[in-house]
Enzyme design. Structure first.
Site, mmCIF file in Angstrom:
data_model
loop_
_atom_site.group_PDB
_atom_site.id
_atom_site.type_symbol
_atom_site.label_atom_id
_atom_site.label_comp_id
_atom_site.label_asym_id
_atom_site.label_seq_id
_atom_site.Cartn_x
_atom_site.Cartn_y
_atom_site.Cartn_z
ATOM 1 N N ASP A 1 -4.458 -4.548 5.983
ATOM 2 C CA ASP A 1 -4.776 -5.496 4.915
ATOM 3 C C ASP A 1 -3.554 -6.392 4.673
ATOM 4 O O ASP A 1 -2.422 -5.921 4.705
ATOM 5 C CB ASP A 1 -5.149 -4.727 3.635
ATOM 6 C CG ASP A 1 -5.779 -5.626 2.588
ATOM 7 O OD1 ASP A 1 -6.226 -6.743 2.935
ATOM 8 O OD2 ASP A 1 -5.837 -5.207 1.403
ATOM 9 N N SER B 1 0.871 -1.173 0.000
ATOM 10 C CA SER B 1 0.000 0.000 0.000
ATOM 11 C C SER B 1 0.910 1.226 0.000
ATOM 12 O O SER B 1 1.957 1.204 -0.650
ATOM 13 C CB SER B 1 -0.932 -0.055 1.213
ATOM 14 O OG SER B 1 -1.892 0.959 1.145
ATOM 15 N N HIS C 1 -2.692 -1.299 -3.249
ATOM 16 C CA HIS C 1 -3.827 -0.389 -3.060
ATOM 17 C C HIS C 1 -3.695 0.780 -4.024
ATOM 18 O O HIS C 1 -2.620 1.340 -4.200
ATOM 19 C CB HIS C 1 -3.881 0.112 -1.618
ATOM 20 C CG HIS C 1 -4.221 -0.970 -0.653
ATOM 21 N ND1 HIS C 1 -4.008 -0.864 0.692
ATOM 22 C CD2 HIS C 1 -4.757 -2.203 -0.846
ATOM 23 C CE1 HIS C 1 -4.406 -1.971 1.297
ATOM 24 N NE2 HIS C 1 -4.860 -2.805 0.383
#
Lengths: 200, 282
Positions: free
Chosen positions: A136, A16, A43
């Site tokens: 995540d 991310s 992401h």
């Protein structure tokens, strides 16, 4: 040779905030004749459909593709989860996409990719989790581990956003914790590593 | 030895159990989930198990077979109902600027929203038709497997938390008005003007088992195929092909493709980027 069998059949990478440059460096160094597929879940902004794949492709030593639903999984290719879809491994042959709810505030979600990879390839998964500002990927790494796969995270001290790799370390057993330069050399030598780790 | 930390939320579901579940549902209720894409179907089943604190697929099968009310809720949970107003604004811009001008040459035209879910796409299309002066010419069907979402779609009411997203999407379609022109906000909800959809026929239809029921100039079936395996996708593509006039148009989701399916050669790309295809062969 007793250990001719390859340890891993697929590499999955999640990242991310702060992961782009690391991914970019890894793709620059992976061998052109890579014998497994790489699947990336990074992401990204949902309303920016174009540009990300192209940005990764500039330096990459292997082709980068954004798979369509039910596209074939081929070795030697880096696949990037498209924006606003979850990317799943449907079988060892093909991908599947879904537009279901956000997972860990994310779509694509790293957990979704990693869990489906672990369910399909069992112990044949090498999972790498990089810099990021949320959690995540932690459960996904946990699933990879419980199915017998191998887990690597970017050293939180080295990551520009330590939350994500730290969450994975908290959640499950991590086989290797590496900083960027060691990650890059691990993937530069990935073909050898696929077998060395099979022997150890 | 492989060390592992089993997450207590981890529920193991085997493919064989999913098959048993789908067979039981097909036999008892006639809904056919047997050819759903297994990776996402499995995630949905695990979600249902967690939501209802059911420990195994076996127990879920028992509950479904014994309890038709529970099954109704199951269908709502299992079918994916995440959509937004003007999802993929660039798609709607192409429809507005390239496709509707072609359809406007026809004396009237028929549109089918296949698997319309809670109806956001139906509203989006109605707004486009209004703004392009074609609303009166269009006969519209909106169908879904799930009667509960059809009821919601007919109410044209959505949670206020979606407002910013809806407005942003709409603003990227080269709009001719303001979103506020079509709705009012009250009690934390966005209520669209029901006149927008008064010419829409909502109808229960299961793409997996039902036949074609009408002929269309334009079918929208976006982000539906992704939940089906290739066998079922072939069936549905055939159904959609049969439901289109020659020269009719089919729209798929941004990452769905016709390329490998059996009837690919009966379509030509109208706009490959936005996944709009034209039927060129019977």
């Amino acid at each position: 040779m007793a250990n001719e069998k390859k340890m891993w059949e697929i590499i999955v990478i999640g990242g991310s905030a702060g992961s782009f440059s690391v991914v970019s460096k890894i793709l620059e160094k992976v061998p052109r004749n890579l014998s497994v597929p790489i699947v990336l879940c990074l992401h990204r902004l949902k309303d920016k459909r174009e540009g990300f794949k192209e940005a990764l492709e500039i330096k990459s030593n292997i082709p980068v593709r954004e798979p369509c639903d039910k596209d074939k999984i081929e070795k030697g290719v880096a696949y990037l989860a498209p924006s606003n879809y979850h990317l799943l491994i449907e079988s060892k042959e093909i991908f599947a996409l879904s537009t279901t709810e956000l997972v860990q505030y994310s779509r694509p979600s790293i957990d979704v990719l990693f869990e489906s990879a672990a369910d399909t390839y069992k112990g044949g998964v090498l999972g790498l989790l990089l810099s990021g500002a949320n959690r995540d990927g932690a459960l996904g790494m946990s699933r990879i581990k419980s199915k017998g796969g191998f887990t690597i995270v970017q050293d939180p001290k080295d990551a520009s956003m330590p939350t994500m790799p730290a969450a994975a370390i908290e959640t499950t057993t991590i086989d290797l914790v590496l900083d960027t330069s060691n990650l890059v050399s691990f993937f530069a030598n990935i073909e050898k590593n696929l077998f060395i780790h099979a022997a150890s | 030895m492989i060390s592992s930390s089993i997450n207590e939320n981890d529920i193991e579901v085997e493919l064989e159990e999913l098959n048993q579940l789908s067979q039981a549902i097909l036999t008892k209720y006639g809904y056919d989930f047997t050819n759903y894409a297994q990776s996402s179907f499995k995630r949905r089943i695990i979600m249902v198990l967690k939501k209802n604190s059911i420990k195994s697929v076996g127990l879920l099968i028992q509950k479904i077979v014994q309890d038709p009310k529970f099954f109704e809720q199951f269908v709502t949970d299992i079918t994916v109902n995440t959509t937004e107003l003007f999802r993929d604004p660039s798609f709607f811009r192409v429809v507005r600027e390239e496709l509707l001008p072609i359809l406007s040459n026809r004396p009237e035209f028929n549109i089918w929203h296949a698997a319309c879910s809670t109806g956001e796409e139906v509203i989006s299309m109605a707004i486009l038709l209004k703004e392009e002066g074609l609303w009166e010419k269009a006969k519209i069907y909106a169908t879904d497997i799930n009667t509960a979402v059809l009821k919601k779609a007919a109410e044209a009411r959505y949670p206020l938390r979606n407002w910013e997203l809806f407005k942003q999407n709409y603003s990227n379609t080269n709009p001719k008005g303001k979103l506020e022109d079509y709705c009012e906000i009250k009690d934390n909800e966005i209520q669209f003007d029901k006149d927008l959809i008064k010419n829409v026929r909502f109808k229960q239809h299961d793409l997996a088992v039902d036949q074609h029921f009408f002929k269309f100039d334009f079918i929208l079936c976006r982000n539906v195929m992704i939940y089906f395996n290739q066998k079922l996708q072939n069936r549905v593509f055939e159904l959609l092909h049969n439901s289109l006039f020659l020269g009719g148009y089919l729209a798929l989701g941004a990452k769905e493709s016709l390329i490998w399916c059996k009837i690919a050669d009966k379509f030509a790309a109208f706009n490959e980027n936005e996944k709009i295809y034209k039927k060129i062969k019977l």
